[in-house]
Scaffold this active site. Structure first.
Site, PDB file in Angstrom:
ATOM      1  N   ALA A 162       0.812  -1.213   0.000  1.00  0.00           N
ATOM      2  CA  ALA A 162       0.000   0.000   0.000  1.00  0.00           C
ATOM      3  C   ALA A 162       0.847   1.264   0.000  1.00  0.00           C
ATOM      4  O   ALA A 162       0.342   2.352  -0.298  1.00  0.00           O
ATOM      5  CB  ALA A 162      -0.920   0.006   1.221  1.00  0.00           C
ATOM      6  N   LYS A 175     -26.178  -9.226  -7.010  1.00  0.00           N
ATOM      7  CA  LYS A 175     -24.829  -9.294  -7.562  1.00  0.00           C
ATOM      8  C   LYS A 175     -24.845  -9.155  -9.088  1.00  0.00           C
ATOM      9  O   LYS A 175     -23.986  -8.472  -9.670  1.00  0.00           O
ATOM     10  CB  LYS A 175     -24.178 -10.611  -7.154  1.00  0.00           C
ATOM     11  CG  LYS A 175     -24.006 -10.757  -5.646  1.00  0.00           C
ATOM     12  CD  LYS A 175     -23.586 -12.175  -5.274  1.00  0.00           C
ATOM     13  CE  LYS A 175     -23.509 -12.360  -3.769  1.00  0.00           C
ATOM     14  NZ  LYS A 175     -23.223 -13.754  -3.376  1.00  0.00           N
TER      15      LYS A 175
END
Length: 430
Positions: free
Chosen positions: A34, A207
């Site tokens: 990150a 979904k």
């Protein structure tokens, strides 16, 4: 190293606990990927005293979930509460309005309010991410939004609900009926005490509507999904499908057609040599077809604390890197409004199962109804008497328009020869 990304976490159930464990166990690796540490600083849940197997004493506890949005020193809010409305939606709106990026695993909220939230995030210059909302740990959202971004996608389909897939594949393997396997799945924790959202196809429809928007650049259209669940699939259907060279799977299909957007959740007969026929247990799989990339298959664990938490943290890593981008692959204003396509003109083969009185003339009645509706029969099988004296008749049609099959069933709807409602399952194209 740069300042940490500071997180507020709402919801400390299975997935919330998983997020804490992923961030703890892979802390150094995540920070390197990150570019800075990711730290939870505040949490909220319904029961403060519950033992969740993780140390919560290091985090600030906030009793009012919505108040997480206003905590000082928070960069991003993670919502794992669930529900299309209520506290989850309040938290989402307040977080984005307060200038916080927002991560969620809440497919129902996205299906119903995703455009509003994405638009607000765009206007506020914050991220709105939801990789964990579809197919658990499978990176299908990122795959469609980024990896397949250069492609015109024509169709997306797959197995989107692990509970249904577990039930169907257990029925297939053990020859047991639906109700018995469902009860076992509930006892094992694979199915909820109220399994309606799963077995009636609503969860999968949430979904599918999200995937459709990503794939086709269309506005979310959950209300346009035609939904049939697996509640009425019986062991005899599984056996007949196997004898014909198919396996039954609950499949979501979305296609961009000239008539509009076609979206359907339906139990399909899947050819045994198709990749979806080999997706078993609680696994999920999604197939996307692009004009340059061809067929893409995403497969893996679609639920559970590990996979879902992994997807949540992947979104956090993106935010820590400053990788925002529009939530639905393009700005909300650029998404097209597409009408729902009529399924009647779709051409394909179908499986029809009837439970009938075992007496002369029943087959002739069914044959007459299909003939009058211009449905051509490829094969017809009648099994002997069941314990209650009824018999099963199974038909596979030749390829033809779906409206003709619907007409044939309508002609038989009032027949005294039928002891229950017919079962229609379409056959998936290879």
């Amino acid at each position: 190293m740069a300042e940490p990304l500071r997180i507020a976490l709402a919801g400390l159930g299975t997935v919330g606990g998983g997020v804490i464990r992923v961030l703890d166990e892979n802390r150094e690796l995540i920070a390197r990927r990150a570019g800075r540490p990711i730290e939870i600083v505040a949490v909220s849940a319904r029961d403060r005293s519950k033992d969740r197997g993780v140390d919560l004493s290091r985090f600030a506890w906030v009793d009012d979930t919505a108040a997480l949005a206003d905590q000082d020193g928070i960069d991003t809010v993670v919502e794992l509460v669930g529900g299309a409305d209520g506290p989850a939606l309040t938290l989402a709106r307040r977080s984005i309005a307060a200038g916080r990026s927002f991560v969620t695993a809440n497919k129902a909220m996205i299906a119903h309010h995703g455009l509003e939230l994405a638009g607000a995030a765009e206007a506020g210059g914050v991220a709105f991410k939801y990789e964990a909302a579809v197919a658990g740990g499978i990176p299908v959202i990122k795959g469609l939004r980024e990896g397949a971004a250069a492609n015109q996608l024509s169709r997306i389909y797959g197995i989107l609900n692990g509970t249904c897939n577990y039930i169907l594949t257990t029925m297939e393997r053990e020859g047991r009926d639906f109700a018995e396997v469902l009860a076992e799945a509930q006892a094992l924790g694979y199915a909820e005490a109220d399994p309606s959202f799963d077995i009636d196809g609503v969860d999968a429809a949430h979904k599918l509507s999200i995937l459709s928007s990503l794939a086709f650049g269309s506005r979310l259209a959950f209300d346009g999904v035609v939904i049939t669940g697996i509640r009425h699939v019986i062991a005899a259907d599984i056996a007949e499908a196997a004898a014909l060279g198919y396996r039954i799977r609950l499949v979501g299909i979305a296609e961009a057609t000239e008539q509009g957007l076609f979206q359907r959740i339906h139990p399909y007969l899947v050819p045994v040599d198709h990749p979806l026929a080999h997706v078993s247990g609680s696994l999920n799989a999604v197939v996307a077809e692009g004009n340059f990339v061809g067929r893409l298959l995403f497969q893996g664990r679609g639920a559970g604390d590990g996979p879902t938490a992994s997807a949540v943290v992947a979104d956090l890593i993106d935010i820590a890197r400053g990788e925002y981008g529009p939530a639905f692959a393009m700005p909300v204003a650029a998404l097209s409004e597409q009408p729902a396509a009529d399924a009647g003109g779709r051409v394909g083969k179908a499986y029809l199962r009837f439970i009938v009185q075992d007496r002369p003339g029943v087959l002739a009645e069914i044959a007459a109804a299909t003939r009058d509706a211009n449905v051509s029969i490829e094969s017809l099988i009648q099994r002997g008497k069941r314990p209650d004296g009824s018999a099963i008749v199974a038909i596979v049609t030749h390829a033809g328009p779906e409206r003709a099959v619907a007409e044939a069933l309508a002609r038989l709807s009032d027949s005294p020869s039928l002891t229950g409602a017919p079962m229609l399952m379409h056959i998936l194209e290879e």
